[in-house]
Design a protein around this motif. Sequence first.
Motif, PDB file in Angstrom:
ATOM      1  N   TRP A 128       0.827  -1.209   0.000  1.00  0.00           N
ATOM      2  CA  TRP A 128       0.000   0.000   0.000  1.00  0.00           C
ATOM      3  C   TRP A 128       0.858   1.254   0.000  1.00  0.00           C
ATOM      4  CZ3 TRP A 128      -0.083   3.987   3.483  1.00  0.00           C
ATOM      5  CH2 TRP A 128       0.484   3.775   4.739  1.00  0.00           C
ATOM      6  N   LEU A 129       2.006   1.218   0.677  1.00  0.00           N
ATOM      7  CA  LEU A 129       2.878   2.381   0.712  1.00  0.00           C
ATOM      8  C   LEU A 129       3.410   2.714  -0.687  1.00  0.00           C
ATOM      9  CD1 LEU A 129       4.906   1.816   3.995  1.00  0.00           C
ATOM     10  CD2 LEU A 129       3.618   3.881   3.410  1.00  0.00           C
ATOM     11  N   ARG A 130       3.750   1.690  -1.444  1.00  0.00           N
ATOM     12  CA  ARG A 130       4.298   1.911  -2.787  1.00  0.00           C
ATOM     13  C   ARG A 130       3.226   2.435  -3.740  1.00  0.00           C
ATOM     14  NH1 ARG A 130       6.321  -3.225  -1.495  1.00  0.00           N
ATOM     15  NH2 ARG A 130       5.184  -4.237  -3.188  1.00  0.00           N
ATOM     16  N   THR A 131       2.033   1.841  -3.693  1.00  0.00           N
ATOM     17  CA  THR A 131       0.987   2.265  -4.628  1.00  0.00           C
ATOM     18  C   THR A 131       0.423   3.634  -4.279  1.00  0.00           C
ATOM     19  OG1 THR A 131      -0.689   1.035  -3.368  1.00  0.00           O
ATOM     20  CG2 THR A 131       0.340  -0.098  -5.214  1.00  0.00           C
ATOM     21  N   TYR A 132       0.202   3.876  -2.993  1.00  0.00           N
ATOM     22  CA  TYR A 132      -0.314   5.184  -2.573  1.00  0.00           C
ATOM     23  C   TYR A 132       0.717   6.279  -2.869  1.00  0.00           C
ATOM     24  CZ  TYR A 132      -4.527   3.601  -0.047  1.00  0.00           C
ATOM     25  OH  TYR A 132      -5.756   3.103   0.279  1.00  0.00           O
ATOM     26  N   SER A 133       2.000   5.951  -2.727  1.00  0.00           N
ATOM     27  CA  SER A 133       3.041   6.937  -3.011  1.00  0.00           C
ATOM     28  C   SER A 133       3.080   7.274  -4.498  1.00  0.00           C
ATOM     29  CB  SER A 133       4.405   6.415  -2.544  1.00  0.00           C
ATOM     30  OG  SER A 133       4.450   6.322  -1.130  1.00  0.00           O
ATOM     31  N   LEU A 134       2.978   6.276  -5.366  1.00  0.00           N
ATOM     32  CA  LEU A 134       2.945   6.536  -6.802  1.00  0.00           C
ATOM     33  C   LEU A 134       1.742   7.393  -7.174  1.00  0.00           C
ATOM     34  CD1 LEU A 134       4.020   3.069  -8.267  1.00  0.00           C
ATOM     35  CD2 LEU A 134       5.272   5.230  -8.475  1.00  0.00           C
ATOM     36  N   TYR A 135       0.613   7.107  -6.554  1.00  0.00           N
ATOM     37  CA  TYR A 135      -0.583   7.906  -6.793  1.00  0.00           C
ATOM     38  C   TYR A 135      -0.316   9.372  -6.469  1.00  0.00           C
ATOM     39  CZ  TYR A 135      -5.400   9.585  -6.200  1.00  0.00           C
ATOM     40  OH  TYR A 135      -6.564  10.308  -6.291  1.00  0.00           O
ATOM     41  N   ASN A 136       0.255   9.621  -5.311  1.00  0.00           N
ATOM     42  CA  ASN A 136       0.510  10.998  -4.894  1.00  0.00           C
ATOM     43  C   ASN A 136       1.583  11.673  -5.730  1.00  0.00           C
ATOM     44  OD1 ASN A 136      -1.292  11.681  -2.634  1.00  0.00           O
ATOM     45  ND2 ASN A 136      -0.349   9.919  -1.651  1.00  0.00           N
ATOM     46  N   ILE A 137       2.579  10.920  -6.168  1.00  0.00           N
ATOM     47  CA  ILE A 137       3.606  11.476  -7.055  1.00  0.00           C
ATOM     48  C   ILE A 137       2.966  11.982  -8.338  1.00  0.00           C
ATOM     49  CG2 ILE A 137       5.587  10.886  -8.515  1.00  0.00           C
ATOM     50  CD1 ILE A 137       6.387   8.867  -6.268  1.00  0.00           C
ATOM     51  N   ALA A 138       2.105  11.152  -8.926  1.00  0.00           N
ATOM     52  CA  ALA A 138       1.436  11.541 -10.176  1.00  0.00           C
ATOM     53  C   ALA A 138       0.582  12.781  -9.973  1.00  0.00           C
ATOM     54  CB  ALA A 138       0.583  10.384 -10.702  1.00  0.00           C
ATOM     55  N   ARG A 139      -0.149  12.850  -8.851  1.00  0.00           N
ATOM     56  CA  ARG A 139      -1.011  14.009  -8.618  1.00  0.00           C
ATOM     57  C   ARG A 139      -0.209  15.282  -8.370  1.00  0.00           C
ATOM     58  NH1 ARG A 139      -6.305  13.126  -8.025  1.00  0.00           N
ATOM     59  NH2 ARG A 139      -6.311  15.296  -8.680  1.00  0.00           N
ATOM     60  N   ILE A 140       0.933  15.154  -7.704  1.00  0.00           N
ATOM     61  CA  ILE A 140       1.792  16.327  -7.500  1.00  0.00           C
ATOM     62  C   ILE A 140       2.283  16.855  -8.846  1.00  0.00           C
ATOM     63  CG2 ILE A 140       4.031  17.092  -6.611  1.00  0.00           C
ATOM     64  CD1 ILE A 140       3.548  15.267  -4.186  1.00  0.00           C
ATOM     65  N   TYR A 141       2.710  15.943  -9.717  1.00  0.00           N
ATOM     66  CA  TYR A 141       3.154  16.362 -11.047  1.00  0.00           C
ATOM     67  C   TYR A 141       2.013  17.041 -11.813  1.00  0.00           C
ATOM     68  CZ  TYR A 141       7.707  13.962 -10.963  1.00  0.00           C
ATOM     69  OH  TYR A 141       8.990  13.579 -10.683  1.00  0.00           O
ATOM     70  N   GLU A 142       0.818  16.492 -11.715  1.00  0.00           N
ATOM     71  CA  GLU A 142      -0.325  17.092 -12.405  1.00  0.00           C
ATOM     72  C   GLU A 142      -0.581  18.513 -11.920  1.00  0.00           C
ATOM     73  OE1 GLU A 142      -3.132  13.281 -13.672  1.00  0.00           O
ATOM     74  OE2 GLU A 142      -3.585  14.394 -11.841  1.00  0.00           O
ATOM     75  N   ASN A 143      -0.576  18.678 -10.623  1.00  0.00           N
ATOM     76  CA  ASN A 143      -0.870  19.990 -10.075  1.00  0.00           C
ATOM     77  C   ASN A 143       0.235  21.007 -10.344  1.00  0.00           C
ATOM     78  OD1 ASN A 143      -3.476  20.228  -8.110  1.00  0.00           O
ATOM     79  ND2 ASN A 143      -2.782  18.116  -8.315  1.00  0.00           N
ATOM     80  N   LEU A 157       2.661   2.862 -12.330  1.00  0.00           N
ATOM     81  CA  LEU A 157       1.703   2.256 -11.406  1.00  0.00           C
ATOM     82  C   LEU A 157       0.937   1.137 -12.100  1.00  0.00           C
ATOM     83  CD1 LEU A 157      -0.517   4.241  -8.923  1.00  0.00           C
ATOM     84  CD2 LEU A 157      -1.337   2.171 -10.021  1.00  0.00           C
ATOM     85  N   VAL A 158       0.471   1.413 -13.319  1.00  0.00           N
ATOM     86  CA  VAL A 158      -0.311   0.417 -14.068  1.00  0.00           C
ATOM     87  C   VAL A 158       0.535  -0.808 -14.404  1.00  0.00           C
ATOM     88  CG1 VAL A 158      -1.411  -0.007 -16.301  1.00  0.00           C
ATOM     89  CG2 VAL A 158      -1.943   2.080 -15.029  1.00  0.00           C
ATOM     90  N   LYS A 163      -3.341  -4.706 -10.793  1.00  0.00           N
ATOM     91  CA  LYS A 163      -4.694  -4.812 -10.242  1.00  0.00           C
ATOM     92  C   LYS A 163      -4.943  -3.821  -9.103  1.00  0.00           C
ATOM     93  CE  LYS A 163      -7.048  -8.429 -10.495  1.00  0.00           C
ATOM     94  NZ  LYS A 163      -7.761  -9.690 -10.202  1.00  0.00           N
ATOM     95  N   SER A 164      -4.043  -2.867  -8.923  1.00  0.00           N
ATOM     96  CA  SER A 164      -4.214  -1.885  -7.860  1.00  0.00           C
ATOM     97  C   SER A 164      -5.531  -1.144  -7.993  1.00  0.00           C
ATOM     98  CB  SER A 164      -3.061  -0.869  -7.902  1.00  0.00           C
ATOM     99  OG  SER A 164      -3.360   0.283  -7.127  1.00  0.00           O
ATOM    100  N   ARG A 165      -6.071  -0.713  -6.878  1.00  0.00           N
ATOM    101  CA  ARG A 165      -7.323   0.057  -6.874  1.00  0.00           C
ATOM    102  C   ARG A 165      -7.186   1.334  -7.692  1.00  0.00           C
ATOM    103  NH1 ARG A 165      -8.090   3.727  -1.533  1.00  0.00           N
ATOM    104  NH2 ARG A 165      -9.325   4.826  -3.073  1.00  0.00           N
ATOM    105  N   PHE A 166      -5.939   1.795  -7.905  1.00  0.00           N
ATOM    106  CA  PHE A 166      -5.716   3.049  -8.612  1.00  0.00           C
ATOM    107  C   PHE A 166      -5.594   2.876 -10.129  1.00  0.00           C
ATOM    108  CE2 PHE A 166      -3.641   3.988  -4.387  1.00  0.00           C
ATOM    109  CZ  PHE A 166      -4.672   4.798  -3.930  1.00  0.00           C
ATOM    110  N   VAL A 167      -5.567   1.639 -10.625  1.00  0.00           N
ATOM    111  CA  VAL A 167      -5.375   1.415 -12.064  1.00  0.00           C
ATOM    112  C   VAL A 167      -6.476   2.050 -12.919  1.00  0.00           C
ATOM    113  CG1 VAL A 167      -5.427  -0.394 -13.846  1.00  0.00           C
ATOM    114  CG2 VAL A 167      -3.862  -0.581 -11.905  1.00  0.00           C
ATOM    115  N   PRO A 168      -7.767   1.879 -12.594  1.00  0.00           N
ATOM    116  CA  PRO A 168      -8.798   2.545 -13.407  1.00  0.00           C
ATOM    117  C   PRO A 168      -8.620   4.060 -13.443  1.00  0.00           C
ATOM    118  CG  PRO A 168      -9.785   0.864 -12.021  1.00  0.00           C
ATOM    119  CD  PRO A 168      -8.375   1.019 -11.553  1.00  0.00           C
TER     120      PRO A 168
END
Length: 231
Positions: A128-143, A157-158, A163-168
């Motif tokens: 969870w730490l790895r996937t949640y961190s990738l999610y936040n990295i991507a959002r920081i770059y977006e912002n 991440l994909v 199969k991570s919850r964040f893939v969709p």
Amino acid sequence: MKRFLLGLLVPAVLVVIALPATAGDFVKQTDGRWLVSQPTAERPLREDYDDSIVTVLEENYDKLVYSVKLGGDRKQRQEIDAPRVEQVFYWPQPAAWTEATGAMESGDFGAALAKFQELAKDRKSRRWLRTYSLYNIARIYENSGDLKAANQTWEQLVTDYKKSRFVPDAHIRMGLNFDNMGDAAAARSSFGKLGRIPGLPAGKKALGRYYEILIKQKQGQAREGRPPNTG
């Protein structure tokens, strides 16, 4: 198409206070009940985690996979459909996670990015730490407006956590980012991939198809020399 950059989001977790490695997690279901272990309050308190017998192994888009302590060293692997899960409370959380989320909350996105990148690379840390961190990295770059770097992170991440919850959401974000960068073909491809993900809830597939149609209409309007409909 309008730009749909949502507000910067840290997935819901608690602030860390170091606890023994034997501490467990809590899973709240959409019907208000707790999975196996139940905290003493509406949200788990510090002392509750020592008593939890649940450890979440994988938080996927179709299933949440977890283990239950049966006594001694015995554990049983179980799963629950993802739509039945409202929120996961993970414990223990490392100091690096607290520092990263604290930096983000204070607006120091450079420091937050560096910490999340460290966590994402640590293969010894919990999934969870790895996937949640990738999610936040991507959002920081977006912002920050760096959509290319954001999409590279979504793609990582994909690829690494299929199969991570964040893939969709990753496919949707990539599609929107490609569209904002003017690459309609790549945007359609990203949205189209949602329909080919096995076991993905119908609502997510429908959302991908919706965006795919919008991009197709936009391409048709561009060929005809008409301004795109952004309403």
